[in-house]
Design a protein around this motif. Structure first.
Motif, short mmCIF file in Angstrom:
data_model
loop_
_atom_site.label_atom_id
_atom_site.label_comp_id
_atom_site.label_asym_id
_atom_site.label_seq_id
_atom_site.Cartn_x
_atom_site.Cartn_y
_atom_site.Cartn_z
N GLN A 286 -0.64 -4.35 2.66
CA GLN A 286 0.73 -4.17 2.23
C GLN A 286 1.16 -2.74 2.54
O GLN A 286 0.35 -1.80 2.48
CB GLN A 286 0.87 -4.40 0.72
CG GLN A 286 0.45 -5.78 0.26
CD GLN A 286 1.38 -6.87 0.75
OE1 GLN A 286 2.58 -6.61 0.94
NE2 GLN A 286 0.86 -8.05 0.99
N LYS B 138 -12.28 2.99 -0.27
CA LYS B 138 -10.92 3.12 -0.75
C LYS B 138 -10.13 1.86 -0.45
O LYS B 138 -10.46 1.09 0.45
CB LYS B 138 -10.24 4.33 -0.11
CG LYS B 138 -10.72 5.66 -0.67
CD LYS B 138 -9.81 6.79 -0.22
CE LYS B 138 -10.21 8.09 -0.90
NZ LYS B 138 -9.31 9.19 -0.51
N THR B 139 -8.99 1.69 -1.18
CA THR B 139 -8.14 0.51 -0.98
C THR B 139 -6.71 0.90 -0.65
O THR B 139 -5.84 0.04 -0.62
CB THR B 139 -8.15 -0.36 -2.24
OG1 THR B 139 -7.66 0.40 -3.34
CG2 THR B 139 -9.55 -0.88 -2.54
N PHE B 140 -6.44 2.20 -0.42
CA PHE B 140 -5.09 2.60 -0.03
C PHE B 140 -5.18 3.92 0.71
O PHE B 140 -6.22 4.59 0.70
CB PHE B 140 -4.19 2.75 -1.26
CG PHE B 140 -4.56 3.91 -2.15
CD1 PHE B 140 -4.00 5.17 -1.97
CD2 PHE B 140 -5.51 3.73 -3.16
CE1 PHE B 140 -4.37 6.21 -2.77
CE2 PHE B 140 -5.86 4.78 -3.96
CZ PHE B 140 -5.30 6.04 -3.78
N LYS C 276 2.95 4.29 2.19
CA LYS C 276 1.66 4.08 1.54
C LYS C 276 1.16 2.69 1.91
O LYS C 276 1.91 1.71 1.85
CB LYS C 276 1.81 4.20 0.02
CG LYS C 276 0.50 4.10 -0.74
CD LYS C 276 0.72 4.35 -2.23
CE LYS C 276 -0.59 4.35 -2.99
NZ LYS C 276 -0.38 4.58 -4.45
N VAL C 277 -0.13 2.61 2.33
CA VAL C 277 -0.74 1.35 2.79
C VAL C 277 -1.76 0.90 1.76
O VAL C 277 -2.58 1.71 1.29
CB VAL C 277 -1.41 1.54 4.17
CG1 VAL C 277 -1.93 0.21 4.67
CG2 VAL C 277 -0.45 2.16 5.16
N HIS C 278 -1.76 -0.39 1.41
CA HIS C 278 -2.74 -0.99 0.50
C HIS C 278 -3.50 -2.09 1.25
O HIS C 278 -2.94 -2.75 2.13
CB HIS C 278 -2.03 -1.60 -0.72
CG HIS C 278 -1.45 -0.56 -1.64
ND1 HIS C 278 -2.12 -0.08 -2.73
CD2 HIS C 278 -0.24 0.06 -1.62
CE1 HIS C 278 -1.36 0.81 -3.35
NE2 HIS C 278 -0.20 0.91 -2.69
N TRP C 279 -4.80 -2.30 0.88
CA TRP C 279 -5.58 -3.40 1.42
C TRP C 279 -6.66 -3.78 0.43
O TRP C 279 -6.97 -3.02 -0.50
CB TRP C 279 -6.19 -3.02 2.78
CG TRP C 279 -7.15 -1.84 2.69
CD1 TRP C 279 -8.46 -1.87 2.40
CD2 TRP C 279 -6.81 -0.47 2.88
NE1 TRP C 279 -8.99 -0.64 2.40
CE2 TRP C 279 -8.00 0.27 2.70
CE3 TRP C 279 -5.62 0.21 3.20
CZ2 TRP C 279 -8.03 1.63 2.82
CZ3 TRP C 279 -5.67 1.56 3.34
CH2 TRP C 279 -6.86 2.28 3.14
N HIS D 101 4.19 0.19 1.61
CA HIS D 101 5.28 0.61 0.74
C HIS D 101 5.86 1.90 1.32
O HIS D 101 5.20 2.94 1.37
CB HIS D 101 4.77 0.86 -0.68
CG HIS D 101 5.81 1.46 -1.58
ND1 HIS D 101 7.01 0.83 -1.84
CD2 HIS D 101 5.84 2.63 -2.28
CE1 HIS D 101 7.73 1.58 -2.65
NE2 HIS D 101 7.02 2.70 -2.94
#
Length: 1187
Positions: free
Chosen positions: A838, A895-897, A848-851, A840
């Motif tokens: 995702q 990490k996840t972001f 900002k990137v999330h996974w 944002h």
């Protein structure tokens, strides 16, 4: 009888009082004066009393004298007149009394033996010489004698007599052999004062046939030789052998062996003796003893100590020598001879007598007519000498009478002398050991004053030092001396002056104001005379910058300064010394005007350097020490002690520290068995320590060396110590840095750091490598490998943990059990991609990137992190594609972001995410598309102003390089600037976004304008750029300005202006004078009370105006500056706002940005720089400014 004694005592007291009161004239030693004054004779040179002459040469008997008039000479021989005219062999030198007796032409010296005395006479008296005893020297031959050989038993004493012939003076004795080599002397064999050769005990090596005594007669320079003396020493062994050979077996006989004997004195004999010596001579006392072993001599003085600094021991302490003896040295001196068997002693009673010696010798007396005086003749001796007087060489009892003269023992008293009282008096002091004869004249003179110091003599002295002004004088009676300063000065008196008896004026502390002319006046009853001298007082020479202590490294360069200050009339010279001696003759020493430089400094340059400044009047000096430092010399004499299996003690001697203390020693070792030629650090110790206990490892062939360290650096290494090989043992340690990392998915690579050679502790070093899978109930698998550092285990599962250990072993056994480490078999690429990606968007430049994380089992290796690939697809405002440049961001760990900075506004982007392990990257996630919103634009690419007219300007511009969105409009603001740099009202114009030029009309002619230009999007305004331009001048106005300029350049106009300026200056001077006379001038107070508000400074914090400056570089506008020829301005990110140029914090704006409120401009302080330039001011403006 008692009354007579009392009267005599009173007379004696009176005489002593008179003697103390009487002062005779001193005659200065001035050659010109002495030539003019009458003077009785004075003996100046004569032959010695006891005159031994060489019978082969002419005899010269000296007698020289002076006097005025020059004296005549006569001689007596053996008490009667010696008529030299009757002896052809005798002559007298011209203008002298010296006799020359011709011996070399047939005369015989013996015929002229006798006692001679010289008399020098003139009209004022007669002086006589000593009695001179003439004796020819003698060097007689040795009398012939038959000398028997000396047969002496070993160990006995022996004396070889010399008995030289009696000569005049006595000869010098020495012993030599036939080869003219001096015979060696020692405590056992030595020569006595009488010339005999003494043997305390003889030895077989004393056997020889050429003991020869020589006598040297110095006056005749001849040497006489005695017949050789033979000495044969029989040893007891050889004597027994001889006796045994001549006897039968039944005879019993044996010579006694050499027996030791206690000391016996050979000289002097007996237990006591006496010795008489004269005062001032050298006392020699001698003791020589026989004995076996050889006795040792010691001297003492009974009841006292031997005199310090005057006592010496000679001839192996057999002779006691005391120089310059006095009556206090009388007494008993004991010599003690001692060996292991006993001692012997002898006491010498010494009496010191004295020939006469002076206490007060009579001195020449110069008197004026009518004066009184005394001649005193006092002498001492042992026994006390008799004093007798002579007048002009005749005993005073039979000399012509003189009523002014009275003899009182050792004193002659003169009263009311007259010129006829002049005479030469002789005082004779004699006892049985000799006599003294002294001449002293009484010279009665009547002379007017004379000043002997040259006229106008110049004296130069240094300030604050004494000044001595001479006034050497003579007169009879003795003149009185007075001093004056200056031509008409008063007589000098007071404590600041010292008046010496010889006429010298002393100024103890001369000052600069002491400079001048000084007059000396001498007067007596016969006249008066004066003399002038000059005194100059100079400034002292000073060293204002002295050489300083220096520490310099070897081969460096050093300088000593010596800067001086001196009187301008003196010429100083500077001399440099090293250790109070001249500088070395070396080109490395460079002497400058006020410094000394030493190039390429060496150790021998160490020392004290002195700068000496000399003038003709003073001298000053200053010194400094130079210390040359260098790295220390290497230690030496390394020694190994206390060798054990695991330790040894090393000691050494430090080398020279070269003036820099040694701080520590570094010890290094070489393993000659495993790494020959390679030196390793072992340890280090403080610089005060020279021994160290070293820990050793087994199976190493050690050599050690030591390096000294000081502040300068490290020394060269010492020479290596001896080698020391330690015994073998099991390894003490295991390999370090054990790791297990697979290089392929199906293997495990086990690595370690091998032990160094000395760590093996013995031969046959190997490694036992063991492994097993972790968390699985497996047995250890082991293998022994050679001395390597890697082992590969094949056929392992992919990325599983293993327990690993590596153990060292050698021929003697294993090392201790090693510790276990965890390793992993080889990695493979990750199997899956991250999911649920995702994005944002935070703002136009940041997202900002999330996974979601991937399962660890699918990673198949060590998870190192995630990588985000992103790239710009297109710019939304331009709708055009360009080359795709992918960017990568790595996020370490699980990490996840992650944040994506530096994005471009109003653009479309794509991204994907991948997981990373030690092998590489896994598959990418599906691409994710996102867009960034609009932002403010950059500044317009350019702003150009062209086609200036009287009331219009044309503006052209370029669109922003980065619009960062859809442009909505352009904003133009401008305002006029007058000649005082004040800003006018600000005007704002909004321009559609599709326009690229604009014509501004209805502007004022010949006016400078400043423009501010920027672009806008829906988000807001971007950075602005500025420019300045000027409208064209009106022709009519220009003509009028030309006329004004012409007037201003006319000569009459310039003169008028100068006259006006002069009147203003006079007015100011008058006002200044009136103010000083009438009190405080009130203008300043009025100005302060009624200050013009227009010229008061305005501060930003009061809400008043600050100074105008460009928004970008904050540089003030320059009056009369020019714009660039193309009228373009570089892009600027200006932050100018209308507040900066308006009412400050009180200024207000409408919602649309238009300005409301009263405008007030502000002046610029300094001219602008760089690109913000404008045209030159017009002549009209120049005139207006002037008026």
């Amino acid at each position: 009888m008692m009354k007579e004694m009392s009267v005599s005592a009173s007379k004696a007291s009176l005489v002593l009082f008179l003697c103390q009161m009487i002062s005779a004239l001193d005659v200065p030693l001035d050659s010109k004066l002495l030539e003019e004054l009458s003077q009785p004779p004075t003996i100046t040179q004569q032959s010695p009393k006891d005159y031994i002459v060489d019978p082969r040469e002419n005899i010269v008997i000296q007698c020289e004298a002076k006097g005025k008039p020059p004296p005549s000479f006569s001689w007596t021989r053996n008490g009667t007149h010696f008529d030299i005219d009757k002896d052809a062999q005798v002559t007298m030198k011209p203008n002298s009394g010296t006799l020359v007796i011709n011996i070399m032409n047939g005369g015989k010296a013996e015929a002229y033996e006798g006692v001679y005395q010289c008399t020098a006479r003139n009209e004022r008296g007669a002086a006589i010489s000593n009695n001179i005893v003439i004796r020819p020297s003698r060097s007689p031959l040795w009398t012939k004698e038959k000398l028997e050989p000396n047969h002496v038993r070993e160990g006995d004493s022996l004396v070889l007599h010399c008995r030289p012939p009696v000569g005049l003076p006595p000869p010098i004795i020495f012993w030599m052999d036939n080869a003219f080599q001096r015979l060696p002397q020692s405590e056992r064999v030595s020569q006595g004062l009488n010339g005999d050769l003494y043997f305390s005990n003889v030895q077989p090596e004393d056997t020889r046939e050429d003991y020869i005594c020589y006598a040297r007669f110095n006056h005749t320079q001849t040497i006489q030789q005695k017949q050789p003396i033979s000495v044969k020493v029989f040893s007891m062994d050889s004597l027994n052998d001889t006796i045994a050979a001549n006897l039968s077996d039944t005879d019993i006989f044996g010579a006694k062996p050499v027996t030791e004997r206690q000391p016996v004195l050979l000289t002097p004999t007996g237990s006591t003796s006496t010795k008489v010596e004269l005062r001032g001579n050298v006392l020699l006392l001698e003791c020589i003893a026989a004995g076996l072993p050889t006795p040792v001599i010691r001297w003492i003085k009974e009841g006292g100590e031997l005199p310090a600094n005057r006592t010496f021991f000679e001839n192996f302490k057999k002779t006691l020598k005391i120089i310059d003896v006095s009556e206090a040295d009388s007494g008993n001196y004991k010599c003690i001879a001692r060996n292991i068997l006993g001692s012997a002693h002898h006491v010498i009673s010494v009496t010191v007598k004295a020939a006469p010696y002076w206490i007060t010798a009579p001195r020449n007396l110069v008197l004026s007519p009518g004066e009184d005086g005394t001649l005193i003749c006092r002498a001492n001796g042992n026994p006390k000498p008799n004093i007798s007087w002579l007048a002009n060489g005749v005993p005073i009892a039979i000399a012509p009478e003189d009523p002014s003269r009275k003899v009182d023992g050792d004193t002659i008293i003169f009263s009311h002398v007259q010129e006829r009282s002049s005479a030469v008096y002789q005082c004779n002091a004699s006892n049985e050991y000799g006599y003294l004869l002294a001449n002293a004249f009484v010279n009665v003179l009547a002379e007017p004053p004379r000043i002997l110091t040259p006229a106008n003599k110049l004296y130069q002295v240094i300030a604050d030092s004494p000044a001595l002004l001479d006034c050497a004088y003579f007169g009879s009676p003795k003149p009185e001396i007075e001093w004056f300063k200056g031509v008409k000065g008063s007589i000098l008196r007071g404590n600041e002056y010292v008046f010496h008896d010889n006429g010298t004026l002393e100024i103890p502390v001369a000052q600069k104001d002491s400079t001048g002319t000084y007059t000396c006046v001498a007067r007596n009853a016969l006249g008066k005379i004066q003399n002038e001298v000059q005194l100059e007082v100079k400034d002292p020479t000073m060293i204002i910058k002295q050489p300083e202590y220096k520490v310099i490294q070897r081969y460096g360069q050093v300088s000593f300064e010596c800067i001086i200050k001196h009187d301008s009339t003196l010429s100083p010279t500077i001399i440099w010394l090293k250790d109070n001696d001249e500088l070395p003759d070396d080109e490395r020493f460079l002497v400058g005007k006020d410094n000394l430089t030493i190039m390429n400094v060496t150790d021998k340059d160490d020392g004290t350097y002195t700068c000496i400044v000399n003038t003709t009047l003073d001298s000053v000096s200053a010194s400094a020490v130079l210390t040359v430092v260098a790295r220390p010399n290497p230690p030496f004499d390394l020694e190994l002690t206390g060798q054990l299996e695991r330790s040894v003690e090393l000691s050494w001697i430090p080398g020279d520290e070269n003036n820099s203390p040694i701080t520590n020693f570094v010890i290094e070792y070489e393993d000659g068995l495993h790494e020959p030629g390679v030196w390793h650090y072992q340890t280090e110790v403080p610089g005060t320590q020279t021994t160290v206990q070293l820990k050793l490892s087994p199976y190493v062939n050690y050599s050690f060396r030591v390096i000294a360290v000081n502040e300068i650096g490290r020394s060269q290494p010492s020479e290596p110590s001896e080698q020391y090989l330690t015994k073998s043992a099991n390894p003490d340690e295991n390999p370090s840095n054990v790791q297990g990392i697979g290089s392929e998915p199906d293997n495990l690579v086990i690595t370690w750091e091998s032990l160094k050679g000395f760590q093996s502790n013995g031969p046959g070093l190997q490694y036992k490598v063991s492994w097993r899978q972790k968390d699985v109930d497996d047995e250890w698998t082991s293998v022994i490998v050679a001395n390597v550092s890697k082992y590969i285990v094949s056929g392992t599962p992919t990325f599983v943990p293993y327990e690993i250990k590596v153990q060292a072993l050698n021929d003697l056994g294993y090392a201790p059990e090693p510790s276990e480490v965890i390793g992993h078999s080889g990695e493979d690429l990750p199997m899956v991609a991250p999911g649920n990606v995702q994005v944002h968007v935070i703002n136009s430049t940041l997202a900002k990137v999330h996974w979601d994380t991937v399962p660890l089992k699918t990673v198949r290796g060590h998870l190192q992190g995630y990588k985000v690939y992103y790239w710009k697809v297109q710019n939304l405002s331009r709708r055009s594609r360009r080359h795709v440049e992918k960017k990568i961001l790595t996020f370490r760990g699980n990490k996840t972001f992650g944040m994506l900075p530096g994005l471009e506004p109003y653009s479309s982007y794509k991204l994907n995410v991948r997981v990373v392990n030690g092998k590489g990257e896994g598959p990418a996630s599906p691409d994710k598309v996102f867009k960034t919103p609009e932002g403010v634009p950059s500044s317009p690419s350019f702003l150009r102003i062209t086609n200036p007219t009287l009331d219009s300007l044309t503006l052209e511009w370029g669109s922003p390089t980065h619009p960062n969105g859809v442009l909505t409009s352009y904003i133009l603001k401008f305002q006029p600037i007058n000649n005082t740099h004040e800003l006018g009202p600000l005007v704002e114009i909004r321009i559609p976004a599709n326009e690229s030029s604009l014509i501004l009309k209805n502007l004022n002619y010949s006016t400078r304008y400043k423009f501010y230009f920027n672009a806008q999007t829906s988000v807001g305004s971007g950075s602005q750029i500025t420019e300045e331009a000027i409208t064209i001048m009106d022709e009519g106005k220009m003509a009028m300005a030309s006329r004004q300029v012409d007037i201003a350049t006319q000569g009459w106009f310039i003169g008028l202006m100068c006259a006006v300026a002069l009147l203003i200056l006079i007015l100011l001077i008058v006002c200044f004078i009136r103010r000083n006379k009438g009190g405080k001038y009130p203008v300043k107070e009025k100005e302060d009370a009624h200050a013009d508000p227009e010229i008061q400074p305005m501060k930003e914090d009061d809400g008043t105006f600050g100074e105008y400056s460009d928004a970008e570089d904050h540089k003030p506008l320059k009056k009369g500056s020019r714009t660039p020829s193309d009228r373009t301005v570089k892009k600027e990110d200006s932050d100018d706002s209308l507040v900066d140029y308006g009412e400050g914090v009180n200024g207000q704006f409408n919602e649309d940005g238009s300005f409301i409120g009263q405008y007030s401009g502000k002046k610029e302080k300094e001219p602008a720089e760089g690109n913000e330039s404008s045209e030159a001011p017009s002549p009209v403006n120049a005139m207006n400014s002037f008026v």
